[in-house]
Design an enzyme around this catalytic site. Structure first.
Site, PDB file in Angstrom:
ATOM      1  CB  SER A   1      -0.940  -0.007   1.212  1.00 33.05           C
ATOM      2  OG  SER A   1      -0.200  -0.177   2.395  1.00 33.05           O
TER       3      SER A   1
ATOM      4  CG  ASP B   1      -3.267   5.076   7.850  1.00 28.13           C
ATOM      5  OD1 ASP B   1      -2.116   4.757   8.237  1.00 28.13           O
ATOM      6  OD2 ASP B   1      -3.611   5.038   6.649  1.00 28.13           O
TER       7      ASP B   1
ATOM      8  CG  HIS C   1      -1.299   3.914   4.328  1.00 28.74           C
ATOM      9  ND1 HIS C   1      -1.931   3.109   5.246  1.00 28.74           N
ATOM     10  CD2 HIS C   1      -0.771   3.096   3.406  1.00 28.74           C
ATOM     11  CE1 HIS C   1      -1.783   1.841   4.897  1.00 28.74           C
ATOM     12  NE2 HIS C   1      -1.087   1.800   3.781  1.00 28.74           N
TER      13      HIS C   1
END
Ligand SMILES: *[C@@H]1O[C@H](CO)[C@@H](O)[C@H](O)[C@H]1NC(C)=O
Ligand SMILES: *[C@@H]1O[C@H](CO)[C@@H](O)[C@H](O)[C@H]1NC(C)=O
Ligand SMILES: *[C@@H]1O[C@H](CO)[C@@H](O)[C@H](O)[C@H]1NC(C)=O
Ligand SMILES: *[C@@H]1O[C@H](CO)[C@@H](O)[C@H](O)[C@H]1NC(C)=O
Length: 413
Positions: free
Chosen positions: A148, A387, A390
């Site tokens: 990712s 998160d 990311h």
């Protein structure tokens, strides 16, 4: 102290980080897809970039190959400075941003994190020039391969390029759009992304299997079968190697990691990560192919639980002086060593896009609670999912692509 011993007795903080990371994939792998790209006419390439060569310090041995007129610049050393210009795109001008990283659309309230640029000590990085990029890649196929984080970088690039030329999505496959391909007909450029979190062959853990299986001696066919079509490959992996796994080499079990139930020896993951990178670089290096390895992307949970309020709520970069340590330091080191070793024997061009140190200074660049839409619309909860791995788009990853364009430019010379 060897890597194995180090892995067998990690610090409390490391354990916490590993546990946190183990939960991330469950939480983050879903995506809303839409494709409204902005169309602005293609303009001619202006060859105006600063006369600098970006190089990371690990590559000093290759510096004599560089042209004498250009000044060498270690882009990894510098600081984040205020930039009133702000990003080239926003959360609604580009249809390629994964929901969980579209911090603007998800109601992130502070916007200061958008107004920074990376300033290396010895040079300036030119603002991203989409026409320049497309011109450098004319008639070429650029493929992103990895997890990712590879997708995060690809989606930044697609948004940056969409400001001048409208891409056609020509292929899409897999849950969460794991495999996609676009064409920029204006420049006959193809950009694609391949999901392959280990790079090597293997199986990802799933409902029926609580660990990953890796075959370290061969690359993943999902991208390996298309390799001949790529002119430039960007590989970016790392975080998936922390999960429980069983490792195979030449058909027999080499060992495992964090796999209590299975009957094999714990060997940690650092050496395994090294083998996977080595196998990959050996396979991708080719006479006309260019290879860029984006180094390990640091997270900023800072040992806090991933569902704690304010897990990564900084609103400004760190000042200079925050050094790499622990997992970030080790993963990057392995990657840099393997790139250097592969460069010595590789045909074609091979280089690390060394983003680890730059990015560790950006605790403000993660979605945090804004991985979900308007997380505080019903008040401030006691626990909120974060998160801190990311990066928001727009955000610090745009800088990675600004550095990448300089690498591609240098290779063209
Ligand atoms: C986002 O960018 C688009 C295209 O440049 C523009 O039309 C739009 O107004 C911007 N939206 C916001 C919220 O700034
Ligand atoms: C587009 O690029 C490919 C190489 O990737 C080349 O074979 C083809 O001729 C190009 N097409 C045009 C219209 O230039
Ligand atoms: C576990 O490994 C040992 C030693 O290799 C072997 O004797 C035993 O049968 C294995 N047990 C299982 C359940 O696989
Ligand atoms: C970050 O979160 C902590 C813990 O909830 C809080 O004390 C602090 O004020 C927050 N900082 C910002 C800038 O929101």
């Amino acid at each position: 102290m060897g890597l194995k011993e180090q892995q067998n007795c990690p610090s409390q903080r490391k354990i916490a980080v590993f546990i946190v990371l183990a939960f991330i994939p469950f939480a983050l792998f879903h995506l809303c897809f839409n494709n409204p790209f902005s169309t602005i006419d293609d303009t001619t390439l202006q060859d105006s970039a600063a006369n600098v060569v970006l190089t990371s310090y690990s590559f000093s041995s290759s510096q004599e190959e560089e042209s004498q007129e250009e000044t060498l610049c270690d882009y990894t050393k510098g600081k984040w400075v205020r930039d009133e210009m702000g990003p080239l795109y926003n959360g609604s001008s580009c249809g390629t941003i994964k929901d969980g990283q579209n911090c603007l659309r998800h109601g992130r309230t502070d916007s200061g994190y958008l107004y920074w640029k990376w300033k290396p000590n010895q040079c300036d990085i030119p603002r991203f020039d989409a026409n320049r990029f497309l011109d450098l890649m004319r008639d070429k196929h650029l493929a992103f391969v990895g997890d990712s984080m590879a997708r995060n970088q690809l989606e930044s690039l697609m948004c940056l390029l969409s400001t001048v030329s409208s891409p056609d999505l020509v292929y899409r496959n897999g849950e969460d759009n794991k495999f996609r391909k676009w064409r920029f007909e204006s420049h006959n450029v193809t950009v694609s992304v391949y999901w392959s979190p280990f790079l090597v062959a293997g199986l990802e853990k799933s409902g029926t299997m609580d660990h990953n299986v890796l075959h370290l001696d061969r690359v993943d066919d999902r991208w390996g079968n298309d390799l001949e079509r790529f002119d430039t490959v960007v590989v970016s992996v790392g975080h998936w190697f922390l999960h429980p796994a069983v490792y195979y080499e030449s058909g027999s079990v080499l060992g495992c990691h964090s796999c209590e139930a299975s009957n094999c020896t714990e060997i940690g993951f650092f050496d395994i990560f090294r083998k996977a990178i080595r196998t990959t670089l050996k396979a991708v290096a080719g006479s006309r192919r260019k290879v860029i390895l984006t180094t390990f992307s640091p997270s900023h949970f800072e040992g806090r639980p991933w569902d704690s309020l304010g897990a990564c709520n900084m609103t400004e970069p760190y000042e200079e002086g925050k050094v790499l340590e622990g997992l970030d330091l080790e993963m990057r080191r392995i990657e840099m060593e393997e790139v250097t070793a592969a460069k010595a024997v590789a045909e074609g061009r091979l280089e690390a896009l060394d983003v680890t140190a730059i990015s560790v200074l950006r605790p403000d660049g993660h979605p945090g609670p804004y991985m979900y839409e308007f997380p505080f619309k019903n008040g401030v909860p006691e626990r909120v999912h974060n998160d801190c791995l990311h990066w928001c788009l727009p955000g610090p990853v745009d800088t990675w692509n600004e550095i990448m364009i300089e690498m591609l430019r240098r290779w063209r010379v």
